[in-house]
Design an enzyme around this catalytic site. Structure first.
Site, PDB file in Angstrom:
ATOM      1  CB  THR A  27      -0.983   0.040   1.195  1.00 22.33           C
ATOM      2  OG1 THR A  27      -0.240  -0.082   2.404  1.00 22.33           O
ATOM      3  CG2 THR A  27      -2.019  -1.063   1.110  1.00 22.33           C
ATOM      4  NE  ARG A  35     -10.647 -10.703   2.465  1.00 27.30           N
ATOM      5  CZ  ARG A  35      -9.895 -11.269   1.523  1.00 27.30           C
ATOM      6  NH1 ARG A  35      -8.631 -10.889   1.383  1.00 27.30           N
ATOM      7  NH2 ARG A  35     -10.371 -12.201   0.745  1.00 27.30           N
ATOM      8  CD  GLN A 102      -1.990 -13.907   1.506  1.00 25.00           C
ATOM      9  OE1 GLN A 102      -1.697 -14.318   2.606  1.00 25.00           O
ATOM     10  NE2 GLN A 102      -3.091 -13.238   1.280  1.00 25.00           N
ATOM     11  CG  HIS A 122      -3.174 -15.497  -4.301  1.00 25.31           C
ATOM     12  ND1 HIS A 122      -3.514 -14.710  -3.234  1.00 25.31           N
ATOM     13  CD2 HIS A 122      -3.477 -16.761  -3.922  1.00 25.31           C
ATOM     14  CE1 HIS A 122      -4.000 -15.462  -2.251  1.00 25.31           C
ATOM     15  NE2 HIS A 122      -3.975 -16.704  -2.648  1.00 25.31           N
ATOM     16  CB  CYS A 133      -3.885 -23.015 -25.789  1.00 23.32           C
ATOM     17  SG  CYS A 133      -3.128 -21.390 -26.042  1.00 23.32           S
ATOM     18  CB  CYS A 158      -5.860 -21.508 -29.184  1.00 24.32           C
ATOM     19  SG  CYS A 158      -6.419 -20.872 -27.602  1.00 24.32           S
TER      20      CYS A 158
HETATM   21  P1  NAD Z   1      -5.793  -7.929   2.703  1.00 21.05           P
HETATM   22  O1  NAD Z   1      -6.250  -6.842   1.770  1.00 21.05           O
HETATM   23  O2  NAD Z   1      -6.769  -8.956   3.121  1.00 21.05           O
HETATM   24  O3  NAD Z   1      -5.160  -7.325   4.035  1.00 21.05           O
HETATM   25  C1  NAD Z   1      -4.125  -6.397   4.016  1.00 21.05           C
HETATM   26  C2  NAD Z   1      -3.759  -6.083   5.478  1.00 21.05           C
HETATM   27  O4  NAD Z   1      -2.658  -5.178   5.471  1.00 21.05           O
HETATM   28  C3  NAD Z   1      -4.899  -5.421   6.271  1.00 21.05           C
HETATM   29  O5  NAD Z   1      -4.997  -6.029   7.543  1.00 21.05           O
HETATM   30  C4  NAD Z   1      -4.447  -3.950   6.385  1.00 21.05           C
HETATM   31  O6  NAD Z   1      -4.903  -3.326   7.569  1.00 21.05           O
HETATM   32  C5  NAD Z   1      -2.940  -4.103   6.383  1.00 21.05           C
HETATM   33  N1  NAD Z   1      -2.211  -2.926   5.876  1.00 21.05           N
HETATM   34  C6  NAD Z   1      -2.453  -2.240   4.731  1.00 21.05           C
HETATM   35  N2  NAD Z   1      -1.529  -1.280   4.560  1.00 21.05           N
HETATM   36  C7  NAD Z   1      -0.688  -1.333   5.626  1.00 21.05           C
HETATM   37  C8  NAD Z   1       0.476  -0.611   6.010  1.00 21.05           C
HETATM   38  N3  NAD Z   1       0.990   0.367   5.257  1.00 21.05           N
HETATM   39  N4  NAD Z   1       1.078  -0.956   7.188  1.00 21.05           N
HETATM   40  C9  NAD Z   1       0.578  -1.956   7.966  1.00 21.05           C
HETATM   41  N5  NAD Z   1      -0.507  -2.687   7.635  1.00 21.05           N
HETATM   42  C10 NAD Z   1      -1.127  -2.390   6.483  1.00 21.05           C
HETATM   43  O7  NAD Z   1      -4.543  -8.578   2.026  1.00 21.05           O
HETATM   44  P2  NAD Z   1      -4.207 -10.053   1.845  1.00 21.05           P
HETATM   45  O8  NAD Z   1      -4.385 -10.821   3.137  1.00 21.05           O
HETATM   46  O9  NAD Z   1      -2.917 -10.087   1.171  1.00 21.05           O
HETATM   47  O10 NAD Z   1      -5.368 -10.616   0.850  1.00 21.05           O
HETATM   48  C11 NAD Z   1      -5.849  -9.965  -0.281  1.00 21.05           C
HETATM   49  C12 NAD Z   1      -5.667 -10.767  -1.557  1.00 21.05           C
HETATM   50  O11 NAD Z   1      -5.850  -9.891  -2.650  1.00 21.05           O
HETATM   51  C13 NAD Z   1      -4.272 -11.281  -1.704  1.00 21.05           C
HETATM   52  O12 NAD Z   1      -4.306 -12.635  -1.565  1.00 21.05           O
HETATM   53  C14 NAD Z   1      -3.806 -10.850  -3.089  1.00 21.05           C
HETATM   54  O13 NAD Z   1      -3.917 -11.932  -3.992  1.00 21.05           O
HETATM   55  C15 NAD Z   1      -4.751  -9.828  -3.547  1.00 21.05           C
HETATM   56  N6  NAD Z   1      -4.223  -8.441  -3.621  1.00 21.05           N
HETATM   57  C16 NAD Z   1      -2.946  -8.198  -4.029  1.00 21.05           C
HETATM   58  C17 NAD Z   1      -2.467  -6.900  -4.114  1.00 21.05           C
HETATM   59  C18 NAD Z   1      -1.050  -6.673  -4.567  1.00 21.05           C
HETATM   60  O14 NAD Z   1      -0.511  -7.486  -5.307  1.00 21.05           O
HETATM   61  N7  NAD Z   1      -0.388  -5.589  -4.122  1.00 21.05           N
HETATM   62  C19 NAD Z   1      -3.292  -5.825  -3.779  1.00 21.05           C
HETATM   63  C20 NAD Z   1      -4.614  -6.104  -3.372  1.00 21.05           C
HETATM   64  C21 NAD Z   1      -5.050  -7.416  -3.283  1.00 21.05           C
END
Ligand code: NAD
Length: 253
Positions: A27, A35, A102, A122, A133, A158
Site C-alpha cells: 500500500t 480488506r 499473496q 496467487h 491453451c 488459439c
Molecule cells: P488484505 O487486503 O486482506 O489485508 C491487508 C492487510 O494489510 C490489512 O490487515 C491492512 O490493515 C494491512 N495494511 C495495509 N496497509 C498497511 C500498512 N501500510 N502498514 C501496515 N498494515 C497495512 O490482504 P491479503 O491478506 O494479502 O489478501 C488480499 C488478496 O488480494 C491477496 O491474496 C492478493 O492476492 C490480492 N491483492 C494483491 C495486491 C497486490 O498485489 N499488491 C493488492 C490487493 C489485493
C-alpha cells in the site's frame, strides 16, 4: 507477548527466515489492499464479486471492464518501498529461505530478489495467460492491443479467452506452487507474516504449518489478524517503518 527487541533478536540469529507477505506491504507503493480499512473491497463490496472466474469466463462485459481497469491500474508503475527492501536485506544477508507472497504486483522481484526465491501463490498481474491453451506472455503485450482498440483481446495462438495470470475466486491454486510454500514453512526457523489479514487460504496456512514445525512466528500488520493467537510476537503499525526496524536494515540503502 514479546516485544520488538525480542523479535529483532530472533531475526538477527535466524538461520532460515520465510517472509509471508500480503497486500499491506504494497500500500505504501500506491497499490490499495482489498480488506484493510481503505481496501478496495471494504469501500466497495460489489468489487469482490467481479473477481470470480465464473463471471470472467461467462460474461464478455466483465472481461471488457477488466481490460479497461488493467489499463489504469497502479500495479505496473509501482516501485518497492522500505518494507520490500527490508525483506530483500534478509536475502542479502543469506538468511532468507523464500518469500511467499499473496501479492500479484512483482514488487519483491523489483526490489532485487531472484524470481526463483519468490513464491507467488496467487500468480502475477505482470503476465497474461490463455484459459484454453495456457499460452503465457507479458501483460504489456495484451495492454498494447487493448490500447490499439481490441476490447477483449483473444489468444493469438488459439483464439481462447485471455486473463491476467492471477488466481481468481473459484480458480484452483497451482499445486506445485502451494507445495513449495509449505515446504519453505517446514524449513523455516522464523516466519515473518507481513501485511496480510491471514484470512486467505491456503496461503495463510504457512503460519500454522511453520509454527507446527517449530518456527517462531512474527506477525507485522496495521491491525489485528486472524492468527495473532499463534504468534510469538505481534508488531502493530506501518509496515514501511516496522519491517526495516525488525530486520535492522540500514536506512540509507
Ligand atoms: P488484505 O487486503 O486482506 O489485508 C491487508 C492487510 O494489510 C490489512 O490487515 C491492512 O490493515 C494491512 N495494511 C495495509 N496497509 C498497511 C500498512 N501500510 N502498514 C501496515 N498494515 C497495512 O490482504 P491479503 O491478506 O494479502 O489478501 C488480499 C488478496 O488480494 C491477496 O491474496 C492478493 O492476492 C490480492 N491483492 C494483491 C495486491 C497486490 O498485489 N499488491 C493488492 C490487493 C489485493
Amino acid at each position: 507477548m514479546s516485544s520488538l527487541t525480542d523479535a529483532q533478536a530472533w531475526v538477527r540469529t535466524a538461520k532460515w527466515i520465510v517472509a509471508l507477505t500480503g497486500a499491506g506491504i504494497s500500500t505504501d507503493s500506491g497499490i490499495p489492499d482489498f480488506r484493510g480499512p481503505q481496501g478496495v473491497w471494504t469501500r466497495n463490496p460489489a468489487a469482490e464479486k467481479a473477481s470470480t472466474l465464473q463471471h470472467y469466463l461467462a460474461d464478455p462485459a466483465v472481461r471488457r471492464a477488466a481490460w479497461q481497469r488493467r489499463l489504469h491500474t497502479s500495479v505496473f508503475d509501482a516501485e518497492p518501498n522500505a518494507g520490500h527492501r527490508a525483506i530483500f536485506d534478509l536475502d542479502q544477508r543469506g538468511q532468507l529461505l523464500a518469500v511467499v507472497t499473496q501479492n500479484i504486483d512483482g514488487l519483491h522481484q523489483k526490489a532485487g530478489h531472484d524470481p526463483r526465491d519468490v513464491i507467488e501463490v496467487h500468480g502475477s498481474a505482470l503476465w497474461a495467460r490463455c484459459w484454453n491453451c495456457n499460452d503465457r506472455r507479458p501483460m504489456a503485450e495484451l495492454l498494447d492491443r487493448v490500447r490499439a482498440g481490441e476490447e477483449d483481446p483473444p489468444c493469438v495462438v488459439c483464439g481462447g479467452i485471455v486473463k491476467s495470470d492471477t488466481i481468481l475466486f473459484g480458480q484452483d491454486l497451482v499445486p506445485v506452487v502451494i507445495q513449495a510454500a509449505m515446504m519453505a514453512a517446514d524449513n523455516a526457523d522464523v516466519v515473518i507474516a507481513a501485511g496480510s489479514t491471514l484470512s486467505v487460504f491456503p496461503a495463510a496456512n504457512v503460519v500454522p504449518q511453520a509454527k507446527a514445525a517449530g518456527a517462531r512466528v512474527i506477525i507485522v500488520n496495521g491491525e489485528p489478524t486472524k492468527m495473532d493467537g499463534l504468534a510469538d510476537a505481534v508488531l502493530l503499525g506501518p509496515l514501511s517503518e516496522l519491517l526495516p526496524a525488525l530486520c535492522e536494515s540500514r536506512l540509507d540503502q
